[in-house]
Design a protein around this motif. Structure first.
Motif, PDB file in Angstrom:
ATOM      1  N   GLU A   1       1.000  -1.096   0.422  1.00  0.00           N
ATOM      2  CA  GLU A   1      -0.069   0.192  -0.087  1.00  0.00           C
ATOM      3  C   GLU A   1       0.506   1.032  -0.089  1.00  0.00           C
ATOM      4  O   GLU A   1       1.187   2.007  -0.642  1.00  0.00           O
ATOM      5  CB  GLU A   1      -0.756  -0.003   1.292  1.00  0.00           C
ATOM      6  CG  GLU A   1      -1.752   1.529   1.408  1.00  0.00           C
ATOM      7  CD  GLU A   1      -2.546   0.633   2.616  1.00  0.00           C
ATOM      8  OE1 GLU A   1      -3.387   2.039   3.014  1.00  0.00           O
ATOM      9  OE2 GLU A   1      -2.807   0.057   2.703  1.00  0.00           O
ATOM     10  N   LYS A   2       1.404   1.473   0.968  1.00  0.00           N
ATOM     11  CA  LYS A   2       2.713   2.535   0.694  1.00  0.00           C
ATOM     12  C   LYS A   2       3.133   2.619  -0.443  1.00  0.00           C
ATOM     13  O   LYS A   2       3.758   4.076  -0.302  1.00  0.00           O
ATOM     14  CB  LYS A   2       3.891   2.127   2.146  1.00  0.00           C
ATOM     15  CG  LYS A   2       4.481   3.371   2.363  1.00  0.00           C
ATOM     16  CD  LYS A   2       5.676   3.447   3.826  1.00  0.00           C
ATOM     17  CE  LYS A   2       6.050   4.020   4.034  1.00  0.00           C
ATOM     18  NZ  LYS A   2       7.005   4.268   5.404  1.00  0.00           N
ATOM     19  N   GLU A   3       4.028   1.379  -1.262  1.00  0.00           N
ATOM     20  CA  GLU A   3       4.879   1.961  -2.310  1.00  0.00           C
ATOM     21  C   GLU A   3       3.534   2.277  -3.582  1.00  0.00           C
ATOM     22  O   GLU A   3       4.447   2.391  -4.084  1.00  0.00           O
ATOM     23  CB  GLU A   3       5.166   0.303  -2.247  1.00  0.00           C
ATOM     24  CG  GLU A   3       7.018  -0.282  -2.120  1.00  0.00           C
ATOM     25  CD  GLU A   3       7.030  -1.616  -2.038  1.00  0.00           C
ATOM     26  OE1 GLU A   3       7.582  -1.542  -2.276  1.00  0.00           O
ATOM     27  OE2 GLU A   3       6.141  -2.555  -1.732  1.00  0.00           O
ATOM     28  N   GLY A   4       2.646   1.419  -3.144  1.00  0.00           N
ATOM     29  CA  GLY A   4       1.481   1.860  -3.996  1.00  0.00           C
ATOM     30  C   GLY A   4       1.204   3.572  -4.339  1.00  0.00           C
ATOM     31  O   GLY A   4       1.371   4.635  -5.568  1.00  0.00           O
ATOM     32  N   GLY A   5       1.415   3.782  -3.104  1.00  0.00           N
ATOM     33  CA  GLY A   5       1.171   5.774  -3.066  1.00  0.00           C
ATOM     34  C   GLY A   5       2.235   6.574  -3.680  1.00  0.00           C
ATOM     35  O   GLY A   5       1.970   7.546  -3.935  1.00  0.00           O
ATOM     36  N   LYS A   6       3.302   5.891  -2.723  1.00  0.00           N
ATOM     37  CA  LYS A   6       4.569   6.744  -3.604  1.00  0.00           C
ATOM     38  C   LYS A   6       5.098   6.361  -4.438  1.00  0.00           C
ATOM     39  O   LYS A   6       4.938   7.362  -5.416  1.00  0.00           O
ATOM     40  CB  LYS A   6       6.074   6.146  -3.307  1.00  0.00           C
ATOM     41  CG  LYS A   6       5.916   6.591  -1.556  1.00  0.00           C
ATOM     42  CD  LYS A   6       7.207   5.428  -1.115  1.00  0.00           C
ATOM     43  CE  LYS A   6       7.534   5.986   0.779  1.00  0.00           C
ATOM     44  NZ  LYS A   6       8.650   5.631   1.134  1.00  0.00           N
TER      45      LYS A   6
ATOM     46  N   ALA B   1       2.516   6.385  -7.317  1.00  0.00           N
ATOM     47  CA  ALA B   1       1.683   7.683  -7.431  1.00  0.00           C
ATOM     48  C   ALA B   1       2.148   9.297  -7.832  1.00  0.00           C
ATOM     49  O   ALA B   1       1.837   9.692  -8.874  1.00  0.00           O
ATOM     50  CB  ALA B   1       0.320   7.271  -7.086  1.00  0.00           C
ATOM     51  N   ALA B   2       2.583   9.532  -6.283  1.00  0.00           N
ATOM     52  CA  ALA B   2       2.625  10.744  -6.166  1.00  0.00           C
ATOM     53  C   ALA B   2       4.372  11.286  -6.528  1.00  0.00           C
ATOM     54  O   ALA B   2       4.566  12.070  -7.534  1.00  0.00           O
ATOM     55  CB  ALA B   2       3.226  10.166  -4.694  1.00  0.00           C
TER      56      ALA B   2
ATOM     57  N   GLY C   1      -4.159   6.590 -10.662  1.00  0.00           N
ATOM     58  CA  GLY C   1      -3.182   6.918 -10.208  1.00  0.00           C
ATOM     59  C   GLY C   1      -2.561   7.998 -10.466  1.00  0.00           C
ATOM     60  O   GLY C   1      -1.450   8.546  -9.652  1.00  0.00           O
ATOM     61  N   TYR C   2      -2.764   8.232 -12.016  1.00  0.00           N
ATOM     62  CA  TYR C   2      -1.189   9.311 -12.627  1.00  0.00           C
ATOM     63  C   TYR C   2      -2.042  10.252 -13.139  1.00  0.00           C
ATOM     64  O   TYR C   2      -2.297  10.824 -14.245  1.00  0.00           O
ATOM     65  CB  TYR C   2      -0.721   8.537 -13.936  1.00  0.00           C
ATOM     66  CG  TYR C   2       0.383   7.922 -13.625  1.00  0.00           C
ATOM     67  CD1 TYR C   2       1.657   7.827 -12.204  1.00  0.00           C
ATOM     68  CD2 TYR C   2       1.027   6.561 -14.274  1.00  0.00           C
ATOM     69  CE1 TYR C   2       2.577   7.731 -11.387  1.00  0.00           C
ATOM     70  CE2 TYR C   2       1.963   5.584 -13.823  1.00  0.00           C
ATOM     71  CZ  TYR C   2       2.980   6.382 -12.226  1.00  0.00           C
ATOM     72  OH  TYR C   2       3.331   5.630 -12.369  1.00  0.00           O
TER      73      TYR C   2
ATOM     74  N   GLN D   1       3.121  11.224 -10.664  1.00  0.00           N
ATOM     75  CA  GLN D   1       2.437  12.159 -10.795  1.00  0.00           C
ATOM     76  C   GLN D   1       3.120  14.191 -10.760  1.00  0.00           C
ATOM     77  O   GLN D   1       2.832  14.320 -11.692  1.00  0.00           O
ATOM     78  CB  GLN D   1       1.870  12.667 -10.150  1.00  0.00           C
ATOM     79  CG  GLN D   1       0.581  11.876 -10.357  1.00  0.00           C
ATOM     80  CD  GLN D   1      -1.304  12.641  -9.438  1.00  0.00           C
ATOM     81  OE1 GLN D   1      -1.120  13.192  -9.066  1.00  0.00           O
ATOM     82  NE2 GLN D   1      -1.508  11.532  -9.125  1.00  0.00           N
TER      83      GLN D   1
END
Length: 260
Positions: free
Chosen positions: A76-81, A83-84, A143-144, A87
């Motif tokens: 979950e944490k890696e997925g958020g990073k 996308a961030a 996510g982008y 972007q």
């Protein structure tokens, strides 16, 4: 500068960037995203480049999505990073580039590919193109920037349907939705984009950069678009391009903008 996943070309003041991973349908991976950031950074600094055209190699795809194998095991944490970082590094970066970017969609533009096209300032597509955001079929969401830019371009209801069904729409429907500006044959795609780009190069690059900022401001919740327009409008009066443009108009001649 050479790139492993990109091809670059220049005709007068127009640069063409081609994503060159045809065996992967030009899918975005970490390397490609990094190289796209690098090439756009270089072209932005080049005062001779007035317009950038972005397209994909081959006849099948603009960009057929992201390289899922790179993040299938992410937490979950890696997925958020992911996308961030993506972007900031590429999608928001292109949207706010002061040099106009035209997406020449020459086939599939799916997932991250459609998000990349939507980050460009406007889009032209060939009649064999298909567009969609299929992420929910993989148990994830765009996510982008897809959940934000797609509703801005085609409206909330249509965007919700496209995202929820994970389906593709043909280029004709994309045109009717306002997702693309022009529709043409595959053979005429790049010539049409070049024709439009040449029309852009006739105008003040400084004024265009201010216009991009003002238009983008209208879609930002933290910025007053009207105030940004007033500020940018006033700033234009202090440029050499304004002096040249108004002088040329009054003297009934074609302007020769210095770009400052």
């Amino acid at each position: 500068m050479s790139y492993n996943t990109l091809l670059t070309a220049q005709e007068e003041s127009i640069a063409t960037v081609t994503i060159n991973r045809p065996n992967k349908l030009n899918a975005l991976n970490k390397e490609t995203i990094g190289e796209l950031h690098a090439v756009f950074s270089e072209l932005e600094k080049d005062e001779n480049i007035k317009v950038i055209i972005l397209t994909g190699s081959g006849e099948k795809a603009f960009v057929a999505g992201a390289d899922i194998s790179e993040f299938a095991q992410f937490s979950e944490k890696e997925g958020g990073k992911l996308a961030a970082k993506g972007q900031k590094l590429l999608f928001d970066f292109i949207e706010h580039l002061s040099t106009p970017v035209i997406a020449a969609i020459n086939g599939f533009a799916l997932g991250g590919g459609l998000e990349l096209a939507m980050a460009c300032h406007f889009r032209v597509a060939s009649d064999n193109a298909k567009m969609g955001l299929p992420e929910v079929s993989l148990g994830v969401i765009p996510g982008y920037g897809g959940t934000q830019r797609l509703p801005q371009l085609i409206g909330k209801g249509r965007a919700m349907e496209m995202i929820m069904t994970a389906g593709m729409i043909p280029a004709e429907r994309a045109l009717s939705y306002g997702l693309i500006n022009h529709l043409t044959s595959p053979e005429e795609l790049l010539p049409l984009c070049t024709k439009i780009a040449k029309r852009i190069t006739n105008n003040s690059s400084v004024a265009i950069s201010y216009a991009i900022k003002a238009v983008n401001a209208g879609f930002m919740s933290t910025v007053n678009g009207y105030e940004q327009e007033i500020k940018a409008f006033g700033a234009c009066f202090g440029t050499d391009d304004f002096t040249e443009g108004t002088s040329a108009f009054l003297e009934k001649r074609k302007a020769n903008f210095p770009g400052s």
